[in-house]
Design an enzyme around this catalytic site. Structure first.
Site, short mmCIF file in Angstrom:
data_model
loop_
_atom_site.label_atom_id
_atom_site.label_comp_id
_atom_site.label_asym_id
_atom_site.label_seq_id
_atom_site.Cartn_x
_atom_site.Cartn_y
_atom_site.Cartn_z
N HIS A 1 -3.20 3.44 6.35
CA HIS A 1 -3.16 2.87 5.00
C HIS A 1 -1.89 2.06 4.77
O HIS A 1 -0.80 2.50 5.11
CB HIS A 1 -3.28 3.97 3.94
CG HIS A 1 -4.67 4.52 3.88
ND1 HIS A 1 -5.18 5.33 4.87
CD2 HIS A 1 -5.67 4.32 2.99
CE1 HIS A 1 -6.44 5.62 4.58
NE2 HIS A 1 -6.77 5.02 3.46
N PRO A 2 -2.05 0.89 4.14
CA PRO A 2 -0.86 0.10 3.81
C PRO A 2 -0.12 0.71 2.63
O PRO A 2 -0.71 1.46 1.85
CB PRO A 2 -1.46 -1.25 3.40
CG PRO A 2 -2.80 -0.90 2.82
CD PRO A 2 -3.29 0.28 3.62
N GLU B 1 -8.45 -3.04 -4.72
CA GLU B 1 -8.01 -1.79 -5.37
C GLU B 1 -6.61 -1.95 -5.96
O GLU B 1 -6.35 -1.55 -7.09
CB GLU B 1 -8.05 -0.64 -4.34
CG GLU B 1 -9.46 -0.22 -3.99
CD GLU B 1 -9.62 0.33 -2.58
OE1 GLU B 1 -10.76 0.57 -2.17
OE2 GLU B 1 -8.61 0.50 -1.86
N PHE C 1 2.39 6.85 1.34
CA PHE C 1 1.83 7.43 0.11
C PHE C 1 0.44 6.83 -0.12
O PHE C 1 0.30 5.61 -0.20
CB PHE C 1 2.74 7.08 -1.06
CG PHE C 1 2.22 7.49 -2.41
CD1 PHE C 1 2.27 8.81 -2.82
CD2 PHE C 1 1.69 6.54 -3.29
CE1 PHE C 1 1.80 9.19 -4.09
CE2 PHE C 1 1.22 6.91 -4.55
CZ PHE C 1 1.28 8.24 -4.94
N1 GUN Z 1 -5.37 3.43 -2.68
C1 GUN Z 1 -6.43 2.59 -2.67
N2 GUN Z 1 -6.33 1.74 -1.66
C2 GUN Z 1 -5.16 2.05 -1.03
C3 GUN Z 1 -4.51 1.50 0.08
O1 GUN Z 1 -4.99 0.56 0.71
N3 GUN Z 1 -3.32 2.06 0.42
C4 GUN Z 1 -2.78 3.10 -0.25
N4 GUN Z 1 -1.60 3.56 0.13
N5 GUN Z 1 -3.38 3.66 -1.29
C5 GUN Z 1 -4.56 3.10 -1.66
#
Ligand code: GUN
Length: 171
Positions: free
Chosen positions: A66-67, A86, A118
Site C-alpha cells: 500500500h502507498p 480513494e 499506515f
Molecule cells: N486507504 C484506501 N486506499 C489506500 C491506499 O492506497 N493506501 C493506504 N495507505 N490507505 C488506503
C-alpha cells in the site's frame, strides 16, 4: 460447462486482480471458489479468507504493497486508479503544504515504528478524521496494528468491490 472452467477462472482473476492493492495472488487463490458467487459480499468473504489464511510473510507483503496516504506516490501521480480515487474522495489530493508536511511526518514515524505503512479505508473519511486515527493508531502495539491494517485492507477491498458493482449497474 460449469462456472469454474479455465476461462471463467481467468476472467475472475483479470476482473478482480486489483481489489487487493498490487496483490493479484488474492484473486488467483480465491478464483475457484469465488467464481461461483452471485453477490459482492460472497466474493469479498472468500477473498478475505484467502488473506486471513495466508502466511504472515505474505500478509506483511500485502500491507507493504500500500502507498502512503498523501505521500510521495500520490504527489507524483503514481497511484493505482483505485487508490487515487480513494485518496481524492477523502480530500487527500487537496492538502495544504502544512497538511502534507503533517502526513509526511506521521507516515515516517509510523513506518519507523511498525515497519509497514499506515493503511486505513479512507474513502468516506475527512482529512481531520484520518489525521486523528493516524495519531491514535501510532500509539498501538505492533501486533494490534498488524491486525488493524489487515482489517482496514479488507474494508478497502469490500468498498472497491461495491464501487465496481455500482459502476457496472450504471452502465
Ligand atoms: N486507504 C484506501 N486506499 C489506500 C491506499 O492506497 N493506501 C493506504 N495507505 N490507505 C488506503
Amino acid at each position: 460447462m460449469n462456472g469454474t472452467d479455465k476461462s471463467s477462472l481467468d476472467d475472475f482473476v483479470q476482473r478482480y486482480s486489483g481489489i487487493y492493492e498490487h496483490s493479484p495472488w488474492v484473486a488467483r487463490e480465491a478464483a475457484a471458489e469465488a467464481a461461483e458467487c452471485r453477490s459482492v459480499e460472497c466474493i469479498a468473504e472468500i477473498m478475505a479468507d484467502c488473506v486471513d489464511n495466508a502466511s504472515s510473510e505474505r500478509q506483511l507483503a500485502l500491507i507493504r504493497a500500500h502507498p502512503d496516504l498523501a505521500g510521495k506516490a500520490q504527489i507524483a501521480g503514481e497511484l493505482t486508479a483505485d487508490s487515487s480515487e480513494e485518496q481524492a474522495r477523502a480530500g487527500l489530493d487537496r492538502c495544504s503544504a502544512e497538511e502534507y508536511k503533517r502526513f509526511q511526518d506521521l507516515n515516517d514515524r509510523y513506518l519507523q515504528k511498525f515497519g509497514f505503512p499506515f493503511v486505513m479505508a479512507v474513502r468516506d473519511s475527512s482529512r481531520a478524521e484520518i489525521l486523528a486515527a493516524f495519531e491514535m493508531r501510532l500509539g498501538n502495539d505492533p501486533r494490534l496494528e498488524f491486525e488493524t491494517a489487515l482489517t482496514e485492507i479488507h474494508k478497502i477491498a469490500r468498498l472497491r468491490l461495491r464501487a465496481m458493482r455500482a459502476k457496472e449497474l450504471r452502465q
